[in-house]
Design an enzyme around this catalytic site. Structure first.
Site, mmCIF file in Angstrom:
data_model
loop_
_atom_site.group_PDB
_atom_site.id
_atom_site.type_symbol
_atom_site.label_atom_id
_atom_site.label_comp_id
_atom_site.label_asym_id
_atom_site.label_seq_id
_atom_site.Cartn_x
_atom_site.Cartn_y
_atom_site.Cartn_z
ATOM 1 C CE LYS A 36 -2.198 -1.126 3.764
ATOM 2 N NZ LYS A 36 -1.571 -2.434 3.954
ATOM 3 C CB THR A 37 3.562 2.370 2.276
ATOM 4 O OG1 THR A 37 2.710 2.175 3.407
ATOM 5 C CG2 THR A 37 4.374 3.627 2.491
ATOM 6 C CG ASP A 221 0.553 4.961 4.371
ATOM 7 O OD1 ASP A 221 -0.250 4.035 4.172
ATOM 8 O OD2 ASP A 221 1.789 4.778 4.484
ATOM 9 C CD GLU A 222 -0.425 2.625 8.533
ATOM 10 O OE1 GLU A 222 -1.432 1.990 8.916
ATOM 11 O OE2 GLU A 222 0.697 2.126 8.405
ATOM 12 C CD GLN A 252 -1.727 -3.258 9.015
ATOM 13 O OE1 GLN A 252 -0.716 -2.872 9.590
ATOM 14 N NE2 GLN A 252 -1.791 -3.388 7.713
ATOM 15 N NE ARG A 607 3.753 -4.350 11.119
ATOM 16 C CZ ARG A 607 3.264 -3.909 9.965
ATOM 17 N NH1 ARG A 607 3.915 -3.021 9.260
ATOM 18 N NH2 ARG A 607 2.116 -4.360 9.495
HETATM 19 P P1 ATP Z 1 1.573 -2.117 5.989
HETATM 20 O O1 ATP Z 1 0.131 -2.511 5.928
HETATM 21 O O2 ATP Z 1 2.308 -2.890 7.005
HETATM 22 O O3 ATP Z 1 1.759 -0.654 6.065
HETATM 23 P P2 ATP Z 1 1.996 -1.977 3.147
HETATM 24 O O4 ATP Z 1 0.802 -2.579 2.525
HETATM 25 O O5 ATP Z 1 2.079 -0.514 3.188
HETATM 26 O O6 ATP Z 1 2.202 -2.615 4.587
HETATM 27 P P3 ATP Z 1 4.598 -1.829 1.924
HETATM 28 O O7 ATP Z 1 5.328 -1.415 3.139
HETATM 29 O O8 ATP Z 1 4.315 -0.827 0.872
HETATM 30 O O9 ATP Z 1 3.251 -2.569 2.372
HETATM 31 O O10 ATP Z 1 5.311 -3.054 1.240
HETATM 32 C C1 ATP Z 1 5.774 -4.175 1.977
HETATM 33 C C2 ATP Z 1 7.074 -4.689 1.398
HETATM 34 O O11 ATP Z 1 6.843 -5.310 0.130
HETATM 35 C C3 ATP Z 1 8.078 -3.594 1.125
HETATM 36 O O12 ATP Z 1 9.362 -4.073 1.418
HETATM 37 C C4 ATP Z 1 7.901 -3.315 -0.347
HETATM 38 O O13 ATP Z 1 9.057 -2.765 -0.927
HETATM 39 C C5 ATP Z 1 7.615 -4.696 -0.878
HETATM 40 N N1 ATP Z 1 6.805 -4.698 -2.127
HETATM 41 C C6 ATP Z 1 5.599 -4.142 -2.304
HETATM 42 N N2 ATP Z 1 5.149 -4.357 -3.554
HETATM 43 C C7 ATP Z 1 6.091 -5.075 -4.197
HETATM 44 C C8 ATP Z 1 6.226 -5.617 -5.526
HETATM 45 N N3 ATP Z 1 5.281 -5.458 -6.434
HETATM 46 N N4 ATP Z 1 7.354 -6.289 -5.804
HETATM 47 C C9 ATP Z 1 8.318 -6.466 -4.890
HETATM 48 N N5 ATP Z 1 8.256 -5.980 -3.628
HETATM 49 C C10 ATP Z 1 7.157 -5.299 -3.278
HETATM 50 MG MG MG Z 2 2.232 0.824 4.805
#
Ligand code: ATP
Ligand code: MG
Length: 722
Positions: A36-37, A221-222, A252, A607
């Protein structure tokens, strides 16, 4: 075309869709670690590079300052341009910036100061006392929660109908009086930042139009953790524009206790009818076992939008569960594992210790310190909250704004300069009667010439000192200003007189403050030429950061589960998984709160990228009492096939009759044998089944009549043989 590639090449189909969608409101709803981020960062990049939106026209809201910093860095990396003119920060940080720019329209003095919750509580305590209100019936802390909860909902004291009930009426009276003091002193608490920023936009059409026009795209975000007033503020900014891009995960949502509204996720869908929803399902962060555990745990919650995550990363290692004898053994275990990780070439910064409550960090800090392992604690007693730092900051504040009553109170007799409680009481009384600030009351008292010669000298000495500091600091760099205060306020002298290490540590911290001022880099470009000192002071109140200089050292990361949101680490220790601690005692009887605790556990598990350790102790000193907690119910909700139990001393298990000769002062050792009947003060009667360990680490397993099986440490458990 090439531009587009770098922005979407590293994304999966759903992520790509989200990043490259035409400008419109969007909700990216997805579980932890699904990118997402990452999507949010790439979306900003896409708008700038492909849609031609200026970085100056972008607003992004993150949950912590650390996340904001990282996001700015990632955008810069992706676009290879400076992103200084992009507005990015927390809701509080952005609200503060708006209020500084438009203080007058927000009905605030130019020199208003931000206070943290500690200062807020002090003000309320003093106020309750001065109104002769019984602080047993109206505890200041509870009053503070009440006030903040009203503000989070956008409700001012004047909006509330006069209640008939005495309790409620008094509560309202406190809220009113508190608002008056803050207005008079030019003080703004955290909840007030948000409320004022909302009112600023709501009540000033020109300001609203300006920002609606400036922020072509708004990103959050969040989003699941926004509260009512934050969401109302976002709605004002994006009214009629359909340009709100939010990412979030209902699983979350962990700040309900502080007013966050999961419902905003549903409301968004009604308020922005043209929005598009995109779900992401692939997790890129964690191994299969970690993900499976997280999925199983969260499926126990009933209030869910419902989604599953999958990964193609393989199962990875099992999750390790360690049952410690007590909290020290728990810390010992964790620190040993970290030592091994570092010896094998792992980075300390890839390791996090996550706990439910700040009070748990001490054990780990001590063990890390004795092994010489660098670590960093986020939250807890933060650098800017330390007494000596707050004192020095109070000098800076009062110089910036004479009417800042909270700071006036803090430094009027710190260090001691012969201003006694009687004189301070007189100043307060005059301030109250004339509805003026303490500073003005002090000046007034001197003009009236009613004080004794000694009191006059002392008070005059204080006011002169502040004025002298002001003129010396005038026109100087921030760093020099801080140095002048630290050296000439008399604080250093006073701490030098304090015996032992404490005084020394305080002096070091004051030096560190000057250093922090030197490193203070006002992140966004300072278009409006805001006063650097005010920005620094607000930063000190808002920043969760500790001292800044060790930021680049490779350290183990310690933080609460709440502050770990959004982050990821190769190796994670979730500690203290015990009933009464996690889930917390207050939540076990309340289904709604219990679900929030479970979401917090979900945040913790997710995490971890590669290795997850979960620990709990059989006995723990908590708030000065020895407790014998049961393992957390959350542990049982993790599928057994994902878990492995580990024992540090597995090889010393001796399921035979123990014949021990070693004397011990704590408890007769060696008197137990299989089948021995014993009585424990708390658990009642039981039968010894197994023994293991040696010396002070010796423990026995007992089958208690009422409780069933339990391992106890002989040296701690007070057992009577029957
Ligand atoms: P959270 O809910 O914990 O905030 P999130 O959904 O925001 O998580 P991110 O932090 O954006 O997730 O991504 C999680 C990990 O996966 C990061 O290390 C990111 O670089 C990696 N990632 C995300 N998308 C891809 C992709 N398409 N290919 C490879 N790595 C990815
Ligand atoms: Mg995130």
């Amino acid at each position: 075309m090439e531009k587009q590639n770098s922005l979407i090449d590293s994304l999966n189909d759903a992520q790509r869709l989200a990043v490259s969608a035409p400008s419109q409101s969007m909700l990216i709803l997805a579980g932890a670690g699904s990118g997402k981020t990452r999507v949010l960062v790439h979306r900003i990049g896409w708008q700038v590079q492909v849609e031609g939106v200026s970085i100056h026209n972008i607003l992004a809201v993150t949950f912590t300052n650390k996340a904001a910093k990282e996001m700015r860095g990632r955008v810069e990396e992706l676009l290879n341009i400076s992103a200084r003119s992009m507005w990015i920060g927390t809701f509080h940080g952005i609200a503060h910036r708006l209020l500084r720019r438009h203080a007058q329209q927000a009905k605030l003095p130019e020199t208003f100061q931000v206070i943290d919750s500690d200062d807020q509580l002090r003000i309320i305590k003093r106020l309750v006392r001065s109104l002769n209100i019984d602080d047993k019936q109206w505890p200041p802390k509870q009053m503070m929660w009440f006030i903040n909860a009203q503000k989070d909902e956008g409700i001012r004291a004047r909006h509330m109908p006069e209640p008939n009930d005495v309790f409620l009426r008094t509560q309202l009276q406190i809220y009113k009086a508190y608002e008056e003091i803050c207005d008079r002193s030019g003080l703004v608490d955290f909840a007030e930042l948000l409320l004022r920023a909302h009112e600023l936009l709501r009540d000033n059409e020109d300001v609203l139009e300006f920002y609606q026009d400036r922020f072509k795209q708004v990103h959050v975000d969040e989003f699941q953790d926004t509260n009512t007033i934050q969401y109302a503020w976002l709605r004002l900014l994006t009214e009629g524009k359909d340009n709100l891009f939010v990412v979030g995960d209902d699983d979350q949502s962990i700040y309900g206790w502080r007013g966050a509204k999961i419902e905003n996720l549903y409301n968004f869908q009604t308020h922005y009818p043209n929005h598009q929803v995109i779900k992401l399902e692939q997790n890129y962060r964690s191994t299969g076992n970690i993900l499976k555990s997280a999925n199983a745990l969260i499926s126990q919650n009933e209030e869910r939008m419902g989604k599953e995550l999958w990964t193609d990363a393989g199962d990875g290692e099992l999750i390790s569960e360690y049952t410690a004898f007590n909290e020290q053994d728990e810390a010992y275990f964790v620190v040993e594992k970290i030592r091994k990780w570092v010896n094998d070439g792992g980075l300390r910064s890839d390791v996090a210790i996550l706990y439910r409550s700040n009070a748990q960090s001490r054990q780990f800090e001590e063990k890390l310190m004795t092994t010489g392992t660098p670590y960093r604690v986020y939250g807890g007693l933060r650098f800017f909250e330390r007494m000596e730092i707050k004192n020095a900051l109070a000098y800076l504040r009062i110089m910036s704004n004479h009417n800042d009553d909270a700071s006036f109170e803090r430094v009027i007799n710190t260090p001691t300069r012969g201003i006694g409680t009687k004189l301070i009481e007189d100043i307060r009384l005059l301030a109250r009667t004339n509805e003026i600030s303490l500073w003005k009351a002090a000046v007034e008292l001197l003009t009236q010439k009613r004080l004794t010669a000694r009191a006059t000298n002392a008070l005059k000495g204080f006011l002169d000192l502040i004025k002298r500091l002001e003129s010396e600091a005038e026109g100087k760099e921030l760093f020099d200003k801080v140095k002048i205060i630290v050296e000439k306020s008399g604080l250093i002298e006073a701490y030098k007189k304090e015996k032992g290490e404490k005084g020394e540590a305080r002096i070091e911290n004051l030096e560190e403050l000057a250093n922090a001022a030197r490193l203070f880099d006002y992140e966004e470009d300072n278009e409006e030429n805001l006063n650097e000192l005010d920005m620094f002071l607000a930063h000190a109140a808002l920043e969760s950061g500790d001292s800044q200089s060790d930021e680049y050292e490779d350290c183990v990361q310690l933080m609460t589960l709440h502050s770990a949101k959004g982050l990821e680490f190769k190796m994670v220790f979730m500690v203290g998984l015990e009933e009464g601690l996690f889930p917390s005692q207050q939540s076990v009887d309340d289904a709604g709160r219990l679900e929030e605790e479970r979401r917090l556990c979900y945040v913790g598990i997710t995490r971890a990228m590669k290795q997850l350790f979960i620990t709990h102790a059989e006995s723990r000193r908590l708030y000065g009492k020895e407790t014998y907690p049961r393992p957390s119910r959350f542990l049982k909700e993790i599928p057994a096939e994902c878990l492995q139990e580990i024992r540090m001393r597995a090889n010393v298990t001796r399921p035979v009759v123990a014949v021990k000769k070693k004397p011990s002062t704590m408890q007769q050792v060696g008197t137990y044998k299989l089948g021995q009947r014993v009585r424990h003060a708390k658990f009642g009667e039981g039968v010894v089944l197994q023994m293991e360990g040696e010396g002070t680490q010796e423990r026995v397993q007992i089958n208690f009549q009422s409780l069933g099986l339990k391992w106890l440490m002989i040296s701690y458990a007070k057992l009577d043989t029957l």
